[in-house]
Design a protein around this motif. Structure first.
Motif, mmCIF file in Angstrom:
data_model
loop_
_atom_site.group_PDB
_atom_site.id
_atom_site.type_symbol
_atom_site.label_atom_id
_atom_site.label_comp_id
_atom_site.label_asym_id
_atom_site.label_seq_id
_atom_site.Cartn_x
_atom_site.Cartn_y
_atom_site.Cartn_z
ATOM 1 N N TYR A 160 0.850 -1.185 0.000
ATOM 2 C CA TYR A 160 0.000 0.000 0.000
ATOM 3 C C TYR A 160 0.885 1.234 0.000
ATOM 4 N N SER A 161 0.694 2.091 -0.995
ATOM 5 C CA SER A 161 1.445 3.339 -1.111
ATOM 6 C C SER A 161 0.840 4.371 -0.173
ATOM 7 N N GLN A 162 1.556 4.672 0.911
ATOM 8 C CA GLN A 162 0.963 5.512 1.956
ATOM 9 C C GLN A 162 1.153 7.010 1.758
ATOM 10 N N SER A 163 2.164 7.426 1.016
ATOM 11 C CA SER A 163 2.392 8.868 0.872
ATOM 12 C C SER A 163 2.077 9.376 -0.536
ATOM 13 N N GLN A 164 2.469 8.596 -1.537
ATOM 14 C CA GLN A 164 2.191 8.995 -2.919
ATOM 15 C C GLN A 164 0.822 8.487 -3.356
ATOM 16 N N ASP A 165 0.041 9.391 -3.905
ATOM 17 C CA ASP A 165 -1.238 9.039 -4.518
ATOM 18 C C ASP A 165 -1.522 10.138 -5.539
ATOM 19 N N TRP A 166 -1.171 9.852 -6.779
ATOM 20 C CA TRP A 166 -1.226 10.877 -7.829
ATOM 21 C C TRP A 166 -2.650 11.217 -8.251
ATOM 22 N N HIS A 167 -3.615 10.527 -7.689
ATOM 23 C CA HIS A 167 -5.022 10.790 -7.988
ATOM 24 C C HIS A 167 -5.616 11.806 -7.020
ATOM 25 N N GLU A 168 -4.869 12.141 -5.962
ATOM 26 C CA GLU A 168 -5.409 12.954 -4.872
ATOM 27 C C GLU A 168 -4.661 14.275 -4.727
ATOM 28 N N ASP A 180 -0.978 -9.322 14.684
ATOM 29 C CA ASP A 180 0.039 -10.281 14.241
ATOM 30 C C ASP A 180 0.624 -9.924 12.881
ATOM 31 N N CYS A 181 0.017 -8.983 12.171
ATOM 32 C CA CYS A 181 0.447 -8.596 10.828
ATOM 33 C C CYS A 181 1.804 -7.884 10.897
ATOM 34 N N LEU A 182 2.721 -8.268 10.026
ATOM 35 C CA LEU A 182 4.034 -7.640 9.981
ATOM 36 C C LEU A 182 3.982 -6.366 9.140
ATOM 37 N N ILE A 183 4.941 -5.472 9.377
ATOM 38 C CA ILE A 183 5.003 -4.187 8.682
ATOM 39 C C ILE A 183 6.424 -3.996 8.168
ATOM 40 N N SER A 184 6.550 -3.645 6.885
ATOM 41 C CA SER A 184 7.878 -3.437 6.312
ATOM 42 C C SER A 184 8.455 -2.102 6.779
ATOM 43 N N SER A 185 9.783 -1.995 6.720
ATOM 44 C CA SER A 185 10.455 -0.782 7.191
ATOM 45 C C SER A 185 10.177 0.425 6.305
ATOM 46 N N ARG A 186 9.614 0.200 5.117
ATOM 47 C CA ARG A 186 9.350 1.339 4.233
ATOM 48 C C ARG A 186 8.153 2.184 4.684
ATOM 49 N N VAL A 187 7.643 1.881 5.839
ATOM 50 C CA VAL A 187 6.666 2.785 6.451
ATOM 51 C C VAL A 187 7.376 4.068 6.883
ATOM 52 N N GLY A 188 8.696 3.984 7.058
ATOM 53 C CA GLY A 188 9.490 5.182 7.338
ATOM 54 C C GLY A 188 9.939 5.322 8.771
ATOM 55 N N HIS A 189 10.963 6.146 8.975
ATOM 56 C CA HIS A 189 11.461 6.555 10.292
ATOM 57 C C HIS A 189 11.959 5.384 11.149
ATOM 58 N N GLY A 190 12.502 4.353 10.515
ATOM 59 C CA GLY A 190 13.053 3.238 11.286
ATOM 60 C C GLY A 190 12.007 2.392 11.955
ATOM 61 N N ILE A 234 -4.133 -11.120 7.363
ATOM 62 C CA ILE A 234 -3.148 -10.599 6.416
ATOM 63 C C ILE A 234 -1.765 -10.764 7.044
ATOM 64 N N CYS A 235 -0.826 -11.333 6.273
ATOM 65 C CA CYS A 235 0.475 -11.651 6.870
ATOM 66 C C CYS A 235 1.363 -10.425 7.018
ATOM 67 N N LEU A 236 1.258 -9.473 6.082
ATOM 68 C CA LEU A 236 2.090 -8.276 6.207
ATOM 69 C C LEU A 236 1.532 -7.131 5.379
ATOM 70 N N ILE A 237 1.886 -5.922 5.783
ATOM 71 C CA ILE A 237 1.578 -4.715 5.017
ATOM 72 C C ILE A 237 2.899 -4.123 4.542
ATOM 73 N N TRP A 238 3.011 -3.982 3.229
ATOM 74 C CA TRP A 238 4.241 -3.497 2.607
ATOM 75 C C TRP A 238 4.019 -2.052 2.185
ATOM 76 N N TYR A 239 4.238 -1.142 3.151
ATOM 77 C CA TYR A 239 4.174 0.279 2.815
ATOM 78 C C TYR A 239 5.368 0.625 1.928
ATOM 79 N N ASP A 240 5.305 1.789 1.261
ATOM 80 C CA ASP A 240 6.394 2.127 0.337
ATOM 81 C C ASP A 240 6.563 3.634 0.218
ATOM 82 N N THR A 241 7.762 4.064 -0.063
ATOM 83 C CA THR A 241 8.168 5.454 -0.306
ATOM 84 C C THR A 241 7.537 6.440 0.685
ATOM 85 N N PRO A 242 8.002 6.448 1.920
ATOM 86 C CA PRO A 242 7.438 7.389 2.897
ATOM 87 C C PRO A 242 7.686 8.852 2.547
#
Length: 520
Positions: free
Chosen positions: A186-194, A282-292, A253-261
């Motif tokens: 899920y792209s959390q910061s970029q959304d070119w439609h908004e 229990d869902c894992l979160i990738s480091s690309r959510v930002g800020h370590g 859901i096993c994980l949420i893969w955020y991207d480009t904070p």
């Protein structure tokens, strides 16, 4: 007292009754149940409370899996890397930004998106045949188009396309049937439609932070700002509500893969983290959510660290060059290279998240399918040397790589020794036996101190990677550890590996091409 599974259902019903009667919030209720069950939980101040043992329990499946499928799929597959006769030199899924396509014009691609050949079960079966244990699919990429039925935005695969089917619902059902875990990008910061999200400055020039320190230098030397002062509006209206949707509509859901904070604040990253923690602890979160933040590190795209890394980390990678489908990208990696990458990453303690980019018809390109099936053939005989293994205790090896688990050391021989002797220096465990993993053929071997020599067959059994197993007692131990300052230096013959204490992989929020270590 811990609640048993039989006791949990009536307790949940009782708590729901309490919510209705007294107005307690669902997130408070979930926190209480998680705490009672010995799981991590958010405290009243929004802090994630979790012991090391609880973190290990959440990470266990991921550490066991080692190999997953990434799927980048969206309406960017319609132009397939070409816009009005011009080839896109960049990544296929970024075509709207590369050509500055206006939103109203880009929306028309949804009207052409009709993947009638889509078969979720075939995709899942392919992942399983390749030896992959989980799938991560784009629920919404930077273009803002949702590949599921979103009630937050009509710009989604059900409401905006002639196809009219929830492709993620079908994929979730197939994953459940074939015992494959499902996660979402899920792209959390970029959304070119908004207008309130990041990066679409050609349609939405207003509400940009134009303070000098917020400007970014462009390729042509010009400076512009892409930071939105109104980004919180986007988070409240679309970002966080859509994350809630994908976490509540498709089961576990096993994980949420955020991207480009990008430049979102730590507090904003925490809101995206806590949305997951509240709804699926229990869902894992990738480091690309930002800020370590996040549960594990993600390297830059297609970046494999040069040495072992401490902590949980992954390499997200492509089979060709692009992520989203591009019809002219035929730069396919060979099955041998993909297999070597998988082994290389596992030998350094990481996971390999390998991408496929389906067409607008819903077909995974034939080249990708053939490569994955060939990788799967190798995995059929050698997966024990990948699943559940940990990083090699040895340094650089001249003939290949090494993975290990309790009682076994797996020697991955990429380059067959011309003298027929495989030397391993540095292991102090007593050797019980040596054999080929593929067919359990026993191999003559000698051991003197920390040096093991295995006599190999004259002919290499597997030109991709022949795996030799050293059976030992317990976990692999090396001959010498030196303390140099605050760093352990592991010595194995003439090879050495430095390990920084209490470190894990970090990917920079701005430059995702670097891999670093930072204190936990």
């Amino acid at each position: 007292m811990a609640l048993s599974k039989k006791m949990l259902k009536p307790v949940v019903l009782l708590v729901l009754g309490f919510i209705i009667a007294f107005g307690a919030t669902p997130c408070t209720t979930i926190m209480a149940i998680n705490k009672e069950q010995g799981q991590g939980y958010l405290d009243a101040d929004g802090n994630w409370i979790e012991t090391e043992q609880q973190k290990d329990a959440r990470m266990a499946w991921w550490r066991q899996a080692r190999f997953g499928m990434f799927i980048h799929w969206g309406i960017y597959a319609v132009p397939a890397g070409e816009w009005k006769g011009q080839q896109d030199k960049g990544l296929g899924e970024w075509i709207q930004l590369h050509f500055k396509i206006p939103v109203k014009e880009y929306e028309k691609l949804a009207e052409q998106f009709n993947p009638v050949k889509y078969d979720a079960e075939e995709w899942v079966k392919l992942a399983k045949a390749a030896g992959m244990k989980y799938i991560v699919i784009t629920s919404k990429h930077h273009d803002g188009f949702a590949m599921y039925h979103s009630k937050v935005s009509k710009f989604n695969v059900v409401d905006a396309t002639p196809f009219g089917r929830d492709v993620i619902a079908e994929l979730a059902q197939a994953c459940k049937k074939h015992d494959i875990r499902l996660g979402f990008y899920y792209s959390q910061s970029q959304d070119w439609h908004e207008p309130d999200a990041y990066m679409n400055y050609w349609d939405f020039p207003d509400n940009l932070d134009k303070s000098p320190e917020k400007y970014q230098k462009t390729e042509k030397g010009k400076r512009r700002s892409w930071i939105r002062t109104t980004f919180p509006n986007y988070m409240k209206r679309k970002g966080l509500p859509q994350v809630r949707e994908i976490l509540t509509q498709y089961g576990p859901i096993c994980l949420i893969w955020y991207d480009t904070p990008r430049a979102i604040t730590k507090e904003q990253s925490m809101e995206f983290v806590n949305q997951v923690r509240r709804l699926q602890p229990d869902c894992l979160i990738s480091s690309r959510v930002g800020h370590g933040l996040g549960d594990y590190g993600s390297t830059g795209d297609n970046k494999i660290p040069g040495s072992r890394r401490i902590g949980d980390w992954e390499t997200p990678a492509t089979i060709n060059k692009t992520w989203g489908y591009k019809k002219n990208d035929t730069n396919w990696k060979s099955a041998k290279q993909i297999t070597h990458n998988l082994v290389d990453i596992a030998s350094k303690g990481g996971n390999y998240l390998l991408n496929v980019g389906p067409t607008a018809e819903g077909v995974i390109p034939e080249a990708s399918v053939n490569i994955l099936r060939e990788v799967g053939s190798w995995m059929d005989k050698n997966s024990d040397s990948i699943y559940g293994t940990v990083a090699s205790p040895l340094g650089k090896l001249p003939w290949g790589r090494c993975t290990t688990k309790t009682g076994k050391v797996y020697l991955h021989v990429f380059d067959w020794p011309t003298d027929g002797k495989l030397e391993v220096v540095g292991l102090t465990n007593k050797l019980k036996k040596a054999y080929l993993l593929a067919d359990e053929t026993k191999l003559p071997a000698t051991q003197q101190g920390d040096k093991i020599v295995v006599n190999l067959p004259k002919k290499c059994p597997d030109s991709i990677d022949t795996v030799v197993v050293l059976a030992i007692d317990g976990d692999a131990k090396i001959s010498k550890t030196e303390q140099v300052g605050n760093t352990d230096i592991l010595r194995a013959g003439k090879y050495a590996l430095s390990i920084e204490p209490d470190a894990r992989v970090k990917t920079s929020a701005i430059n995702l091409k670097s891999v670093k270590l930072w204190p936990m």
